[in-house]
Design an enzyme around this catalytic site. Sequence first.
Site, mmCIF file in Angstrom:
data_model
loop_
_atom_site.group_PDB
_atom_site.id
_atom_site.type_symbol
_atom_site.label_atom_id
_atom_site.label_comp_id
_atom_site.label_asym_id
_atom_site.label_seq_id
_atom_site.Cartn_x
_atom_site.Cartn_y
_atom_site.Cartn_z
ATOM 1 N NE ARG A 157 5.265 3.694 -6.867
ATOM 2 C CZ ARG A 157 4.541 2.601 -6.884
ATOM 3 N NH1 ARG A 157 4.781 1.621 -6.032
ATOM 4 N NH2 ARG A 157 3.547 2.472 -7.754
ATOM 5 C CE1 TYR A 168 -4.033 3.019 -10.817
ATOM 6 C CE2 TYR A 168 -4.316 4.875 -12.293
ATOM 7 C CZ TYR A 168 -3.487 4.016 -11.578
ATOM 8 O OH TYR A 168 -2.125 4.170 -11.630
ATOM 9 C CE LYS A 210 0.998 6.094 -10.860
ATOM 10 N NZ LYS A 210 0.272 6.132 -9.564
ATOM 11 N NE ARG A 220 4.180 -5.875 -6.215
ATOM 12 C CZ ARG A 220 3.262 -5.011 -5.826
ATOM 13 N NH1 ARG A 220 2.658 -4.242 -6.720
ATOM 14 N NH2 ARG A 220 2.925 -4.903 -4.564
ATOM 15 C CG HIS A 265 0.454 1.392 -12.302
ATOM 16 N ND1 HIS A 265 -0.288 1.055 -11.191
ATOM 17 C CD2 HIS A 265 0.236 0.404 -13.213
ATOM 18 C CE1 HIS A 265 -0.923 -0.084 -11.435
ATOM 19 N NE2 HIS A 265 -0.628 -0.495 -12.653
ATOM 20 C CB THR A 322 1.861 2.408 -2.908
ATOM 21 O OG1 THR A 322 1.712 1.105 -3.473
ATOM 22 C CG2 THR A 322 0.882 3.367 -3.542
ATOM 23 C CG PHE A 333 -6.917 6.988 -3.103
ATOM 24 C CD1 PHE A 333 -6.668 6.418 -4.344
ATOM 25 C CD2 PHE A 333 -6.967 6.157 -1.998
ATOM 26 C CE1 PHE A 333 -6.474 5.054 -4.485
ATOM 27 C CE2 PHE A 333 -6.768 4.785 -2.128
ATOM 28 C CZ PHE A 333 -6.527 4.237 -3.382
ATOM 29 C CG ASN A 390 2.704 6.504 -6.859
ATOM 30 O OD1 ASN A 390 2.226 6.810 -7.949
ATOM 31 N ND2 ASN A 390 2.350 5.420 -6.202
ATOM 32 C CD GLU A 446 -2.443 -3.126 -14.110
ATOM 33 O OE1 GLU A 446 -3.010 -2.900 -13.019
ATOM 34 O OE2 GLU A 446 -1.206 -3.062 -14.251
HETATM 35 P P1 CMP Z 1 -0.529 2.882 -8.321
HETATM 36 O O1 CMP Z 1 0.512 1.873 -8.202
HETATM 37 O O2 CMP Z 1 -0.715 3.582 -9.623
HETATM 38 O O3 CMP Z 1 -1.946 2.206 -7.933
HETATM 39 C C1 CMP Z 1 -3.033 2.943 -7.443
HETATM 40 C C2 CMP Z 1 -2.661 4.344 -7.083
HETATM 41 O O4 CMP Z 1 -3.523 4.997 -6.185
HETATM 42 C C3 CMP Z 1 -1.340 4.328 -6.341
HETATM 43 O O5 CMP Z 1 -0.290 4.003 -7.213
HETATM 44 C C4 CMP Z 1 -1.292 5.720 -5.763
HETATM 45 O O6 CMP Z 1 -0.793 6.683 -6.671
HETATM 46 C C5 CMP Z 1 -2.763 5.975 -5.506
HETATM 47 N N1 CMP Z 1 -3.046 5.868 -4.081
HETATM 48 C C6 CMP Z 1 -3.050 4.766 -3.340
HETATM 49 N N2 CMP Z 1 -3.360 5.074 -2.055
HETATM 50 C C7 CMP Z 1 -3.549 6.410 -2.016
HETATM 51 C C8 CMP Z 1 -3.879 7.296 -0.979
HETATM 52 N N3 CMP Z 1 -4.072 6.876 0.274
HETATM 53 N N4 CMP Z 1 -3.989 8.599 -1.282
HETATM 54 C C9 CMP Z 1 -3.790 9.024 -2.568
HETATM 55 N N5 CMP Z 1 -3.482 8.198 -3.599
HETATM 56 C C10 CMP Z 1 -3.353 6.903 -3.321
#
Ligand code: CMP
Length: 142
Positions: A104, A51, A11, A87, A117, A93, A59, A114, A128
Amino acid sequence: MSKERTFSIIKPDGVSRNLIGKIIARFESEGLFVVGAKMKQLSRHEAEGFYAVHSTRPFYAELVNSMCSGPVLLMVLEGENAILKNREIMGATNPADALDNTLRKLYALSIGENTVHGSDAPDTAQNEIAWFFAASELANNQ
Ligand code: CMP
């Protein structure tokens, strides 16, 4: 064990902090091969579509803004149980919940930023990968 492919994004927060090499080295050291890669500045349309499953979440706007805030590195990783392995390497996450030595835990700034992905299941991996890569852009020699 079966060889499979998964989709990975470094990211904007990872690219801007010069973490590409460290992250790819980690994937390679754990038996994942990079079979496709491209750096891209995502458009809002691309980030929103990618997304879309999160479009009703509070969010979502922040997530799309963050994913468009700078270039990302899009990758396809291949290896034995690549989806689960990726993963595990990434960790939870929310970095606050991530195990020690996961990407992470090591690098994420927050749940939104984070750093990486990764696909969560075979059907999402397939979708994807297809969202960003043509078959002709993927290596077939591993
Ligand atoms: P990712 O694995 O890219 O998949 C969806 C993304 O949404 C996740 O990583 C986070 O970066 C983001 N995300 C998920 N939950 C939250 C949250 N509660 N607040 C902000 N961002 C979030």
